[in-house]
Design an enzyme around this catalytic site. Structure first.
Site, PDB file in Angstrom:
ATOM      1  N   HIS A  40       0.797  -1.232   0.000  1.00 25.22           N
ATOM      2  CA  HIS A  40       0.000   0.000   0.000  1.00 25.22           C
ATOM      3  C   HIS A  40       0.826   1.276   0.000  1.00 25.22           C
ATOM      4  O   HIS A  40       0.277   2.346   0.256  1.00 25.22           O
ATOM      5  CB  HIS A  40      -0.909   0.062   1.235  1.00 25.22           C
ATOM      6  CG  HIS A  40      -1.999  -0.952   1.250  1.00 25.22           C
ATOM      7  ND1 HIS A  40      -3.259  -0.705   0.776  1.00 25.22           N
ATOM      8  CD2 HIS A  40      -2.014  -2.233   1.684  1.00 25.22           C
ATOM      9  CE1 HIS A  40      -4.013  -1.782   0.940  1.00 25.22           C
ATOM     10  NE2 HIS A  40      -3.277  -2.726   1.488  1.00 25.22           N
ATOM     11  N   LYS A  96      -8.522  14.163   4.638  1.00 24.39           N
ATOM     12  CA  LYS A  96      -7.673  12.974   4.623  1.00 24.39           C
ATOM     13  C   LYS A  96      -6.654  13.161   5.727  1.00 24.39           C
ATOM     14  O   LYS A  96      -6.589  14.245   6.326  1.00 24.39           O
ATOM     15  CB  LYS A  96      -6.961  12.814   3.276  1.00 24.39           C
ATOM     16  CG  LYS A  96      -6.279  14.111   2.795  1.00 24.39           C
ATOM     17  CD  LYS A  96      -5.593  13.956   1.460  1.00 24.39           C
ATOM     18  CE  LYS A  96      -6.530  13.978   0.280  1.00 24.39           C
ATOM     19  NZ  LYS A  96      -6.461  12.820  -0.590  1.00 24.39           N
ATOM     20  N   ARG A  97      -5.852  12.118   6.025  1.00 19.39           N
ATOM     21  CA  ARG A  97      -4.799  12.316   7.004  1.00 19.39           C
ATOM     22  C   ARG A  97      -3.916  13.487   6.564  1.00 19.39           C
ATOM     23  O   ARG A  97      -3.757  13.744   5.360  1.00 19.39           O
ATOM     24  CB  ARG A  97      -3.949  11.033   7.135  1.00 19.39           C
ATOM     25  CG  ARG A  97      -4.657   9.921   7.886  1.00 19.39           C
ATOM     26  CD  ARG A  97      -4.991  10.306   9.300  1.00 19.39           C
ATOM     27  NE  ARG A  97      -3.807  10.334  10.121  1.00 19.39           N
ATOM     28  CZ  ARG A  97      -3.512   9.468  11.078  1.00 19.39           C
ATOM     29  NH1 ARG A  97      -4.352   8.485  11.377  1.00 19.39           N
ATOM     30  NH2 ARG A  97      -2.412   9.589  11.788  1.00 19.39           N
ATOM     31  N   LYS A 106       0.726  14.653   0.925  1.00 16.61           N
ATOM     32  CA  LYS A 106      -0.639  14.941   0.450  1.00 16.61           C
ATOM     33  C   LYS A 106      -0.828  16.435   0.171  1.00 16.61           C
ATOM     34  O   LYS A 106      -1.809  16.853  -0.403  1.00 16.61           O
ATOM     35  CB  LYS A 106      -1.663  14.444   1.467  1.00 16.61           C
ATOM     36  CG  LYS A 106      -1.631  12.923   1.664  1.00 16.61           C
ATOM     37  CD  LYS A 106      -2.657  12.481   2.698  1.00 16.61           C
ATOM     38  CE  LYS A 106      -2.558  11.012   3.072  1.00 16.61           C
ATOM     39  NZ  LYS A 106      -3.208  10.124   2.092  1.00 16.61           N
ATOM     40  N   THR A 162      -8.528   6.690  -1.795  1.00 17.82           N
ATOM     41  CA  THR A 162      -9.882   6.149  -1.896  1.00 17.82           C
ATOM     42  C   THR A 162     -10.898   7.266  -1.650  1.00 17.82           C
ATOM     43  O   THR A 162     -12.015   7.202  -2.151  1.00 17.82           O
ATOM     44  CB  THR A 162     -10.096   5.003  -0.881  1.00 17.82           C
ATOM     45  OG1 THR A 162      -9.509   5.373   0.366  1.00 17.82           O
ATOM     46  CG2 THR A 162      -9.457   3.724  -1.373  1.00 17.82           C
ATOM     47  N   LYS A 207     -14.639   8.388  -3.368  1.00 11.35           N
ATOM     48  CA  LYS A 207     -15.881   8.717  -2.654  1.00 11.35           C
ATOM     49  C   LYS A 207     -16.419  10.069  -3.127  1.00 11.35           C
ATOM     50  O   LYS A 207     -17.621  10.246  -3.322  1.00 11.35           O
ATOM     51  CB  LYS A 207     -15.632   8.730  -1.142  1.00 11.35           C
ATOM     52  CG  LYS A 207     -15.216   7.351  -0.617  1.00 11.35           C
ATOM     53  CD  LYS A 207     -14.602   7.391   0.785  1.00 11.35           C
ATOM     54  CE  LYS A 207     -13.873   6.075   1.074  1.00 11.35           C
ATOM     55  NZ  LYS A 207     -12.998   6.138   2.259  1.00 11.35           N
TER      56      LYS A 207
HETATM   57  C1  NBG Z   1      -2.522   3.798   1.997  1.00 14.27           C
HETATM   58  C2  NBG Z   1      -2.146   4.678   0.811  1.00 14.27           C
HETATM   59  C3  NBG Z   1      -3.391   5.136   0.069  1.00 14.27           C
HETATM   60  C4  NBG Z   1      -4.250   3.954  -0.291  1.00 14.27           C
HETATM   61  C5  NBG Z   1      -4.555   3.149   0.965  1.00 14.27           C
HETATM   62  C6  NBG Z   1      -5.358   1.914   0.656  1.00 14.27           C
HETATM   63  C7  NBG Z   1      -1.009   3.091   3.817  1.00 14.27           C
HETATM   64  C8  NBG Z   1       0.249   2.416   4.176  1.00 14.27           C
HETATM   65  N1  NBG Z   1      -1.296   3.213   2.528  1.00 14.27           N
HETATM   66  O1  NBG Z   1      -3.006   5.809  -1.101  1.00 14.27           O
HETATM   67  O2  NBG Z   1      -1.416   5.775   1.223  1.00 14.27           O
HETATM   68  O3  NBG Z   1      -5.442   4.374  -0.885  1.00 14.27           O
HETATM   69  O4  NBG Z   1      -3.354   2.737   1.579  1.00 14.27           O
HETATM   70  O5  NBG Z   1      -4.728   1.136  -0.310  1.00 14.27           O
HETATM   71  O6  NBG Z   1      -1.739   3.505   4.696  1.00 14.27           O
END
Ligand code: NBG
Length: 820
Positions: A357, A548-549, A554, A656, A660
């Site tokens: 991820h 988002k975080r 980002k 994601t 949404k």
């Molecule tokens: C996160 C990514 C996102 C991705 C999500 C789900 C981690 C390690 N990765 O871009 O930063 O959408 O995983 O796949 O949290």
């Protein structure tokens, strides 16, 4: 159509639960009682489906997917269960006849925040889709006593508060004290000869904790299926308590108990950052070991022979967090169940698949060998043995290529020597996947390049998806009703049907109604923003949202730079023809991440000045909505018009939230990163606002001796915006406060904020231009929703089932559960 008999049944069951399980009469019921009573009524329906589903799976002898994840960010259950059961309207009616308000009751639920962000929420969407596609599946994870912290804002700064989600009870889980396993930690290993004279190893741990299963049923969408999420809670083992008690060491025994329970106390709140803490490794091993022992138990209940384990289970590793499973399964098969190494290895490899991820180096898990040895001494030996055999193979494939072997090794020899978990996961799995097309390509060409060269067939892409049930039907009832009226009610389970909205984009009256739904959603969000952020905002302004975080990659600070530049422009040119905007932020920062916390402060600081400026306050507002989580995100997605997906190219694996938003008809302003690339392809480039450097352009920029300061000197708007942040304009004259941000922008600018500023600003001007033409904007909005079908998590799960798991659905007949 609300069915009368069902409304009556819900009322009866609600009253019954209030009396019998809560011991209350209606007038004395607290809001929480009212919620628990409805939850109890709903749970009866859940359990019926759950039992029927387990029975069907048992009889079908089908392959089961086990999704191993350290995080499941589920969000509130009640609303989603009502929706999936098809009882939402009946419940609303029943509550209203009892003089109660369903929305108020739903608001009472504390969400299980057992995850940080996208990764944990993805796991929750996947459980939803697995059940909806009737695929036999189990989620395995950790029952954290405290989930992700609650975010408070004091004077513009983030303050963390522990998340006591279990304090008022959790009606959705079923404790299974009889399903429990012992998990060892620490200690040493010793060799011995077994009765057949073979050399064996046993692990003598110096601590043993017990894992207890807590089960939560996960419903499919109106299909009679209820799968299981099994979370493990750590407790002290009795034997250990007794040992200490017998020595008269009461405190020692209690201490032992507390120590054991610590393992599942709290979720690590770092998103995309490895902290290398012992307790974290203990958590990982703890839940993985419980899960694998549980699978073996279930498998052996039917057939003691474990040689077909991999045919019974497809185990997905959600990132490297559960990847110690590769060594643990080897240990269980070889040391405990007496299989030979080669056979055990064959089973292990055919069982696991690994999802990566992240491409961020700081998020790739590595455990110092010493730490690993002190928590999992036997597993380290197994990792060494896997590595020895693996590097032998590598040596045969690439004779004399020592550098390649060092790059591939499961052990990083640099000091401190460490175990590379992504390598362990890649070697121990038969498939490795990325989460968006671009991300998978970058995995193949960069992070896991050597593995890709070795085993190209192992690599597949599965682009992420999100569940339309929660993120469209529940989040946006107005738009959903409109969609259903236009194309029928099949779309929540077959999202590609949204394509049928396309022709309606050119229907003026449909566009009118689309806008009306959005407008009402915006009014609702405006109320939330006023209440929770203290910022009044105009529901007729452009709602520009980034939630988002908080992370430098980002680039929330790029967004802030645009806000400052826009503010300065509005002051300079009061007649500028730009639509009023409300820029909304939300997201948590990891408690130890100073820059991220400073960005939150910056948003508040800029907001305080801009929102108070009489020259601009009717045309620009900035708000930070605190405590962004699954519950709070719903009105945000429903109301957003512009979705900010502005990460540095090559850094966001998928995203994601981007999906949404677009599903809810927001237009995206974004870089060519993660799934943005595929979203743009799907919705059409004319319906997407693209800006910024691409992955391919970045190395050239860096190689050419990139100097952000030159851009700053040449670009007047950039300079003015950065200067305002630097000179204390937003900090009551304090020039030090935001210094770290300014230094980063003008220093080495690791996230290329300065480099992308001009392109972003111009793109925002195109957004403003497009927004002025409401008809055009609405057309684009409808086409976004219409073309987002492929981003349903049902499609992702279908991809996994076909390409990786090779599992078949075992459908349940939903008619079985009709009430008569
Ligand atoms: C996160 C990514 C996102 C991705 C999500 C789900 C981690 C390690 N990765 O871009 O930063 O959408 O995983 O796949 O949290």
């Amino acid at each position: 159509m609300v069915e009368r008999a069902i409304v009556e049944a819900i009322k009866d069951e609600w009253k019954d639960a209030l009396f019998t399980s809560l011991g209350r009469f209606p007038e004395a019921a607290t809001p929480n009682d009212r919620y628990l009573a409805l939850a109890a009524a709903v749970r009866r329906q859940l359990v019926r489906r759950w039992v029927a589903t387990s029975e069907a799976y048992y009889k079908a002898k089908s392959r089961t997917v086990c999704y191993l994840s350290a995080e499941f960010l589920l969000g509130p259950h009640l609303g989603s269960n009502l929706l999936n059961l098809g009882l939402y309207e009946e419940a609303r009616q029943a509550m209203s006849e009892l003089g109660l308000d369903l929305e108020e009751i739903l608001g009472q639920e504390e969400e299980p925040g057992l995850g940080n962000g996208g990764l944990g929420r993805l796991a929750a969407c996947y459980l939803d889709s697995l059940a909806t596609l009737a695929i036999p599946a189990l989620g395995y994870g950790i029952r954290y006593e405290f989930g992700i912290f609650d975010q408070l804002i004091h004077d513009g700064w983030q303050v963390e508060k522990t998340d006591k989600w279990l304090a008022l009870g959790n009606p959705w889980e079923v404790p299974r004290p009889e399903i429990s396993f012992e998990v060892g930690l620490g200690g040493r290993t010793e060799g011995y000869q077994d009765e057949r004279g073979r050399f064996r190893v046993r692990w003598i741990p110096d601590r043993v904790v017990r894992g207890i299963a807590y089960d939560t049923p996960i419903l499919g969408y109106r299909n009679g299926t209820a799968n299981l999420l099994r979370l493990w809670k750590a407790e002290a083992t009795e034997s250990f308590d007794f040992a200490a008690f017998n020595l008269g060491d009461y405190w020692g025994a209690v201490d032992q108990k507390v120590g054991s329970e610590n393992i599942t106390k709290v979720l690590y709140p770092n998103d995309e950052l490895v902290s290398g803490r012992r307790l974290r490794l203990e958590q990982q091993h703890f839940f993985v070991s419980c899960a694998l022992q549980d699978m073996i138990r279930i498998c052996r209940a039917k057939d003691p022979d474990l040689s077909t384990f991999h045919e019974r289970y497809a185990v997905q590793l959600n990132d490297t967090h559960p990847s110690v499973a590769v060594a643990e399964l080897m240990r269980l098969l070889v040391d405990v169940h007496d299989l030979g190494w080669d056979q055990a290895w064959e089973i292990t490899r055919r069982t696991f698949a690994y999802t990566n991820h992240t491409l961020l180096p700081e998020a790739l898990e590595k455990w110092p060998v010493d730490l690993f040895a002190s928590v999992l001494p036997r597993h380290l030996e197994i990792v060494y043995e896997i590595n020895r055999r693996f590097l032998d193979d590598v040596g045969r494939r690439y004779p004399g290529d020592g550098e390649r072997a060092a790059r591939l090794s499961l052990i990083d020899e640099a000091s401190p020597r460490s175990v590379r978990m992504a390598h362990l996961a890649s070697v121990g799995s038969h498939r490795v996947n990325g989460v968006a097309a671009l991300h998978t390509e970058l995995l193949k060409s960069e992070v896991l390049r050597d593995f890709h060269q070795l085993w190209p067939e192992k690599f597949v892409n599965v682009t992420n998806g999100v569940t339309p049930r929660r993120f469209l039907v529940l989040a946006n009832p107005r738009l959903s009703a409109l969609v259903t009226e236009a194309i029928g009610d099949g779309w929540p389970r077959d999202l590609e049907e949204l394509h049928r909205l396309e022709p309606l984009a050119s229907d003026a009256s449909f566009r009118e109604r689309w806008r009306a739904a959005k407008r009402a959603n915006k009014q609702e969000l405006a109320d939330v923003v006023r209440a929770r952020a203290g910022v009044p905002c105009d529901p007729d302004s452009l709602f520009d949202v980034q939630v988002k975080r908080i992370h430098e990659y980002k680039r929330q600070h790029l967004n802030v730079l645009h806000v400052v530049a826009l503010w300065q422009r509005l002051r300079r040119e009061p007649r500028a023809e730009v639509p009023p905007r409300t820029v909304i932020f939300g997201g948590k920062a990891a408690p130890g991440y100073r820059m991220a916390k400073l960005v939150i402060k910056l948003v508040h600081a800029v907001g305080a000045v801009v929102n108070a400026d009489p020259l601009t306050r009717d045309r620009l507002r900035v708000a930070f909505v605190p405590d962004y989580n699954v519950k709070n995100c719903m009105p945000v997605f429903a109301a957003a018009e512009l979705s900010e997906q502005i990460s540095t190219a090559g850094k966001e694996a998928s995203g994601t939230g981007n999906m949404k938003f677009a599903m809810n008809g927001a237009l995206t302003i974004g870089t060519l990163d993660g799934a943005n690339v595929e979203i743009r392809e799907a919705v059409g480039e004319e319906n997407f606002f693209l800006f910024g450097l691409t992955v391919d352009e970045i190395p050239a920029l860096r190689a050419g001796g990139y100097r952000p300061r030159t851009l700053y000197e040449q670009d007047g708007e950039l300079r003015a915006a950065v200067d305002a942040i630097a000179d204390g304009t937003f900090a009551g004259g304090d020039r030090q406060l935001f210094r770290p941000i300014v230094d980063s922008l003008l220093g080495d600018d690791p996230w290329l904020v300065t480099a992308d500023f001009r392109s972003y600003l111009e793109c925002q001007a195109r957004v403003a231009e497009a927004y002025r033409d409401a008809e055009r904007w609405t057309r684009m909005s409808i086409l976004n929703t219409a073309r987002m079908g492929r981003f349903s998590s049902d499609r992702s799960i279908a991809d996994y089932a076909r390409e990786i798991w090779h599992v078949e659905p075992v459908p349940i007949d939903p008619e079985k559960f009709r009430r008569r």
